[in-house]
Structures are given as structure tokens and as C-alpha cells.
Design a protein around this motif. Structure first.
Motif, PDB file in Angstrom:
ATOM      1  N   LEU A 103      39.489 -24.376  11.776  1.00  0.00           N
ATOM      2  CA  LEU A 103      38.470 -25.404  11.995  1.00  0.00           C
ATOM      3  C   LEU A 103      37.268 -25.190  11.070  1.00  0.00           C
ATOM      4  O   LEU A 103      36.739 -26.145  10.486  1.00  0.00           O
ATOM      5  CB  LEU A 103      38.028 -25.385  13.457  1.00  0.00           C
ATOM      6  CG  LEU A 103      36.894 -26.335  13.796  1.00  0.00           C
ATOM      7  CD1 LEU A 103      37.411 -27.735  14.064  1.00  0.00           C
ATOM      8  CD2 LEU A 103      36.108 -25.846  14.988  1.00  0.00           C
ATOM      9  N   MET A 104      36.854 -23.936  10.905  1.00  0.00           N
ATOM     10  CA  MET A 104      35.696 -23.639  10.045  1.00  0.00           C
ATOM     11  C   MET A 104      35.990 -24.025   8.589  1.00  0.00           C
ATOM     12  O   MET A 104      35.124 -24.569   7.896  1.00  0.00           O
ATOM     13  CB  MET A 104      35.324 -22.154  10.147  1.00  0.00           C
ATOM     14  CG  MET A 104      34.847 -21.698  11.520  1.00  0.00           C
ATOM     15  SD  MET A 104      33.446 -22.633  12.157  1.00  0.00           S
ATOM     16  CE  MET A 104      32.147 -22.096  11.036  1.00  0.00           C
ATOM     17  N   PHE A 105      37.209 -23.760   8.135  1.00  0.00           N
ATOM     18  CA  PHE A 105      37.557 -24.127   6.755  1.00  0.00           C
ATOM     19  C   PHE A 105      37.724 -25.644   6.610  1.00  0.00           C
ATOM     20  O   PHE A 105      37.369 -26.209   5.576  1.00  0.00           O
ATOM     21  CB  PHE A 105      38.811 -23.366   6.301  1.00  0.00           C
ATOM     22  CG  PHE A 105      38.509 -21.930   5.972  1.00  0.00           C
ATOM     23  CD1 PHE A 105      38.052 -21.583   4.704  1.00  0.00           C
ATOM     24  CD2 PHE A 105      38.641 -20.927   6.931  1.00  0.00           C
ATOM     25  CE1 PHE A 105      37.743 -20.257   4.394  1.00  0.00           C
ATOM     26  CE2 PHE A 105      38.326 -19.611   6.631  1.00  0.00           C
ATOM     27  CZ  PHE A 105      37.883 -19.270   5.364  1.00  0.00           C
ATOM     28  N   GLN A 106      38.252 -26.305   7.638  1.00  0.00           N
ATOM     29  CA  GLN A 106      38.324 -27.785   7.620  1.00  0.00           C
ATOM     30  C   GLN A 106      36.921 -28.372   7.550  1.00  0.00           C
ATOM     31  O   GLN A 106      36.684 -29.373   6.867  1.00  0.00           O
ATOM     32  CB  GLN A 106      39.036 -28.322   8.874  1.00  0.00           C
ATOM     33  CG  GLN A 106      40.527 -28.094   8.913  1.00  0.00           C
ATOM     34  CD  GLN A 106      41.275 -28.891   7.863  1.00  0.00           C
ATOM     35  OE1 GLN A 106      40.713 -29.716   7.149  1.00  0.00           O
ATOM     36  NE2 GLN A 106      42.568 -28.629   7.732  1.00  0.00           N
TER      37      GLN A 106
ATOM     38  N   SER B 191      35.379 -30.858   4.757  1.00  0.00           N
ATOM     39  CA  SER B 191      34.819 -32.167   5.128  1.00  0.00           C
ATOM     40  C   SER B 191      33.363 -32.298   4.702  1.00  0.00           C
ATOM     41  O   SER B 191      32.727 -33.304   5.034  1.00  0.00           O
ATOM     42  CB  SER B 191      34.940 -32.384   6.636  1.00  0.00           C
ATOM     43  OG  SER B 191      36.268 -32.225   7.046  1.00  0.00           O
ATOM     44  N   GLY B 192      32.825 -31.275   4.033  1.00  0.00           N
ATOM     45  CA  GLY B 192      31.456 -31.365   3.531  1.00  0.00           C
ATOM     46  C   GLY B 192      30.396 -31.036   4.565  1.00  0.00           C
ATOM     47  O   GLY B 192      29.214 -31.319   4.349  1.00  0.00           O
TER      48      GLY B 192
ATOM     49  N   ALA C  33      31.100 -16.640   7.249  1.00  0.00           N
ATOM     50  CA  ALA C  33      30.851 -16.173   5.876  1.00  0.00           C
ATOM     51  C   ALA C  33      31.925 -16.674   4.905  1.00  0.00           C
ATOM     52  O   ALA C  33      31.586 -17.289   3.885  1.00  0.00           O
ATOM     53  CB  ALA C  33      30.726 -14.653   5.854  1.00  0.00           C
ATOM     54  N   PRO C  34      33.219 -16.473   5.200  1.00  0.00           N
ATOM     55  CA  PRO C  34      34.221 -16.933   4.232  1.00  0.00           C
ATOM     56  C   PRO C  34      34.258 -18.458   4.046  1.00  0.00           C
ATOM     57  O   PRO C  34      34.589 -18.934   2.962  1.00  0.00           O
ATOM     58  CB  PRO C  34      35.558 -16.428   4.800  1.00  0.00           C
ATOM     59  CG  PRO C  34      35.291 -16.022   6.194  1.00  0.00           C
ATOM     60  CD  PRO C  34      33.834 -15.676   6.285  1.00  0.00           C
ATOM     61  N   SER C  35      33.928 -19.228   5.083  1.00  0.00           N
ATOM     62  CA  SER C  35      33.985 -20.696   4.943  1.00  0.00           C
ATOM     63  C   SER C  35      32.692 -21.252   4.370  1.00  0.00           C
ATOM     64  O   SER C  35      32.663 -22.349   3.817  1.00  0.00           O
ATOM     65  CB  SER C  35      34.256 -21.353   6.302  1.00  0.00           C
ATOM     66  OG  SER C  35      33.143 -21.164   7.160  1.00  0.00           O
ATOM     67  N   GLY C  36      31.584 -20.512   4.562  1.00  0.00           N
ATOM     68  CA  GLY C  36      30.283 -20.995   4.104  1.00  0.00           C
ATOM     69  C   GLY C  36      29.664 -22.034   5.028  1.00  0.00           C
ATOM     70  O   GLY C  36      28.675 -22.674   4.672  1.00  0.00           O
ATOM     71  N   VAL C  37      30.236 -22.210   6.231  1.00  0.00           N
ATOM     72  CA  VAL C  37      29.724 -23.205   7.174  1.00  0.00           C
ATOM     73  C   VAL C  37      29.029 -22.492   8.336  1.00  0.00           C
ATOM     74  O   VAL C  37      29.568 -21.529   8.886  1.00  0.00           O
ATOM     75  CB  VAL C  37      30.875 -24.089   7.714  1.00  0.00           C
ATOM     76  CG1 VAL C  37      30.387 -25.059   8.785  1.00  0.00           C
ATOM     77  CG2 VAL C  37      31.533 -24.858   6.567  1.00  0.00           C
ATOM     78  N   ALA C  38      27.833 -22.965   8.697  1.00  0.00           N
ATOM     79  CA  ALA C  38      27.104 -22.378   9.823  1.00  0.00           C
ATOM     80  C   ALA C  38      27.744 -22.823  11.139  1.00  0.00           C
ATOM     81  O   ALA C  38      28.278 -23.933  11.237  1.00  0.00           O
ATOM     82  CB  ALA C  38      25.642 -22.796   9.778  1.00  0.00           C
TER      83      ALA C  38
ATOM     84  N   GLU D 195      32.586 -37.590  10.959  1.00  0.00           N
ATOM     85  CA  GLU D 195      32.523 -39.064  11.042  1.00  0.00           C
ATOM     86  C   GLU D 195      31.233 -39.530  11.724  1.00  0.00           C
ATOM     87  O   GLU D 195      30.785 -40.651  11.503  1.00  0.00           O
ATOM     88  CB  GLU D 195      33.760 -39.651  11.729  1.00  0.00           C
ATOM     89  CG  GLU D 195      33.877 -39.325  13.211  1.00  0.00           C
ATOM     90  CD  GLU D 195      35.092 -39.978  13.878  1.00  0.00           C
ATOM     91  OE1 GLU D 195      36.091 -40.259  13.185  1.00  0.00           O
ATOM     92  OE2 GLU D 195      35.028 -40.203  15.103  1.00  0.00           O
ATOM     93  N   ASN D 196      30.642 -38.691  12.556  1.00  0.00           N
ATOM     94  CA  ASN D 196      29.291 -38.911  13.086  1.00  0.00           C
ATOM     95  C   ASN D 196      28.555 -37.588  12.963  1.00  0.00           C
ATOM     96  O   ASN D 196      29.165 -36.528  13.142  1.00  0.00           O
ATOM     97  CB  ASN D 196      29.332 -39.347  14.557  1.00  0.00           C
ATOM     98  CG  ASN D 196      29.779 -40.784  14.716  1.00  0.00           C
ATOM     99  OD1 ASN D 196      29.105 -41.702  14.262  1.00  0.00           O
ATOM    100  ND2 ASN D 196      30.924 -40.979  15.337  1.00  0.00           N
ATOM    101  N   THR D 197      27.266 -37.644  12.688  1.00  0.00           N
ATOM    102  CA  THR D 197      26.523 -36.403  12.441  1.00  0.00           C
ATOM    103  C   THR D 197      25.159 -36.426  13.132  1.00  0.00           C
ATOM    104  O   THR D 197      24.731 -37.462  13.649  1.00  0.00           O
ATOM    105  CB  THR D 197      26.318 -36.173  10.927  1.00  0.00           C
ATOM    106  OG1 THR D 197      25.680 -37.329  10.391  1.00  0.00           O
ATOM    107  CG2 THR D 197      27.637 -35.927  10.221  1.00  0.00           C
TER     108      THR D 197
END
Ligand code: AMP
Ligand code: FE
Ligand code: FE
Ligand code: ZN
Length: 280
Positions: A21-24, A28-29, A52-57, A258-260
Motif C-alpha cells: 500500500l505504501m509503494f502504491q 499514485s503521487g 523510508a523506502p517508499s518516501g511516503v509519510a 481520488e479525493n484528498t
């Protein structure tokens, strides 16, 4: 900075592992994603290790099954203490009720379609919070329906002959409990009529004094009219407004991002919370 505050992994009824999920989310930006599996915090550790590896918080969260006047409601909690005993006990109790309820649904389905409990178990990871989506996947596997959507529209429909409810805690009490655990409570998809009856504006307003912090306004199950209405209601009540995908991997058409949610809203959530957002 794109922020999606409501997603599911294979620790409940999503199909990606928390790590996947973290890499997805990265693909997805997204720069921030909340993992909000149903009635559990079991996916938090694995997701945190992938920051850390995905770069997503990562915002650690839970989507809690509750009820208000007999109406099923989902309450998102963000950044609560997973060690808070009463809250953890509440999650465990709900998971137990969900498990026995799912077995009863399978027994009822068996009147018309042969399906074993082990077929359902085979669709869920060992620690997963069991739900109708896993029964749906077993029905797909057995060839009775094409996909989850068809399973929910037919065999698993709440108005169908096999449906069984399960016991859930009261919404107002759970809002208080989430606050006691240092979490930030936000009502999930509160006008999603496809889920059944929805609670009134007065019922939402009454939650403010119990400690409700926000309303998920931008969600694919809300019409433009629902969103406009909820946006006004949230403003009137001084509540935060969030938007999210409710991504379930391959289990639902909902797409990450799709919503943020506005970064300023996330900042206010974090300010009120016991835990921090884990940043890469
Ligand atoms: P349960 O909590 O066991 O009653 O199952 C409800 C869950 O099923 C929700 O978390 C939804 O994500 C999922 N769900 C509901 N409707 C659908 C649908 N039409 N297609 C796929 N998943 C669905
Ligand atoms: Fe779900
Ligand atoms: Fe939900
Ligand atoms: Zn959800």
C-alpha cells in the motif's frame, strides 16, 4: 502535497499488504497516506517500516465500526495510542463479533450455495479483521458471482435473506474513547446512502460536545449535494473537513488520491493527536 486519509490493506478488507500500500501510494503521487484498517492497528508496524523506502509519510489510523440509534456508522480515528486498553479491548471485541457474524452469514448462504468457512478464511490474511468482503471473495472464487460488487448487490445485500448484523459500540461513547486515547475522531462517509440509513445533522451536531473533530466530506459515496451540505454543516459546527479515497486495493474501484485532504487540515489533526505522522 497530496494527502489521502482513508485506506485499507490486507490487515482488513483491502488486497495490498501494508507495505505494498505504501509503494502504491508513492506511485499514485501521494506524499501522505493514512492506513485505516477496520477495527485494528495490526498493520501499523509494517506500514511504518515502509515509510523510508517508499518516501511516503504515514498517518496511523483505524476505521471503527460503531452504531448510532441502530444505524451503522464508521468512525475514523487518527494517531491514537494503540496501547490504550479500553480502545484496544473495544477493537478486539468488534473483531470477535465480526468473526462469529461472518460464520452465521456463511451458514445462511449454505441453504442455497455450498460454501465452507475455510473458503472464507482462505481469502483473508491470518490477522485480518474479517468482513463481508472476504465472504464476497470466496463467492467469486466459487464462481457464484463475478466480483465483490456483484456479491454485495446480491448475496451479501443487507436486504437479502443471508444478512446478519453484528454488535458494535455506541458512536458517541467511541468518540469520547478515541479522544481519551489521544486520537482524532472524524466521521467517515457519513452520508453514504448505499450503506443504508444515515444519521441526521442533529445527531452529528450532538457529537461535537463528545469531542468529534472532523467530517470526511470528499468521498466517492457522497453526491455533489451531500458534499456541499456536509461542508456547510462542518463549517457551522467548527469541524475539520477531510477528503479521501477509501482505497481497498483490487477489492473496490476506489483509487488512491481520488479525493484528498488539505495540508492545513492534516496539521490540525496532528496538533491534536497523541502520535506523530511518520515522515520519510
Ligand atoms: P462488513 O463491515 O463486514 O459489513 O462489510 C462492509 C465492507 O464491505 C465495507 O468496509 C466496504 O468497504 C465493503 N463494501 C461494501 N460495499 C461494497 C461493494 N459494493 N463492493 C466492494 N466492497 C464493498
Ligand atoms: Fe472496508
Ligand atoms: Fe467505511
Ligand atoms: Zn473504509
Amino acid at each position: 502535497m497530496a494527502i489521502d486519509l482513508h485506506t485499507h490493506s490486507s490487515v482488513s478488507d483491502g488486497t495490498d499488504t501494508p507495505r505494498e500500500l505504501m509503494f502504491q501510494a508513492a506511485r499514485s503521487g501521494l506524499s501522505v497516506v493514512a492506513l485505516t484498517d477496520h477495527d485494528t492497528t495490526a498493520g501499523w508496524q509494517e506500514a511504518a517500516e515502509a515509510v523510508a523506502p517508499s518516501g511516503v509519510a504515514l498517518v496511523r489510523g483505524t476505521e471503527i465500526s460503531v452504531e448510532s440509534d441502530g444505524i451503522s456508522v464508521h468512525l475514523l480515528s487518527y494517531l491514537h495510542d494503540p496501547g490504550h486498553e479500553e480502545l484496544a479491548r473495544e477493537f478486539a471485541r468488534t473483531r470477535e463479533f465480526r468473526g462469529s457474524r461472518a460464520k452465521t452469514i456463511v451458514e445462511r448462504i449454505n441453504a442455497d450455495y455450498p460454501l465452507r468457512w475455510s473458503d472464507v478464511e482462505a481469502q483473508a490474511s491470518p490477522e485480518a479483521t474479517i468482513g463481508r468482503p472476504h465472504i464476497a471473495d470466496a463467492l467469486v472464487e466459487s464462481g457464484y458471482v463475478r466480483d465483490r460488487t456483484e456479491a454485495f448487490a446480491e448475496i451479501l445485500s443487507p436486504t437479502g435473506p443471508y444478512y446478519v448484523r453484528y454488535q458494535t459500540p455506541a458512536l458517541a461513547h467511541t468518540v469520547e474513547l478515541v479522544r481519551a486515547a489521544g486520537g482524532v475522531p472524524v466521521l467517515a462517509h457519513v452520508r453514504a446512502k448505499a450503506r443504508g440509513r444515515v444519521i441526521s445533522d442533529d445527531a452529528i451536531a450532538a457529537l461535537v460536545e463528545h469531542g468529534l473533530v472532523g467530517i470526511e466530506v470528499d468521498h466517492r459515496d457522497h453526491t455533489a449535494g451531500d458534499r456541499a451540505h456536509l461542508r456547510r454543516l462542518a463549517q457551522d459546527l467548527g469541524l475539520l473537513i477531510t477528503g479521501s479515497s477509501d482505497y481497498h486495493g483490487r477489492g473496490k474501484p476506489n483509487l488512491l488520491a481520488e479525493n484528498t485532504t488539505d495540508p492545513r487540515v492534516l496539521a490540525q489533526i496532528e496538533e491534536r493527536a497523541h502520535l506523530d505522522v511518520i515522515r520519510p
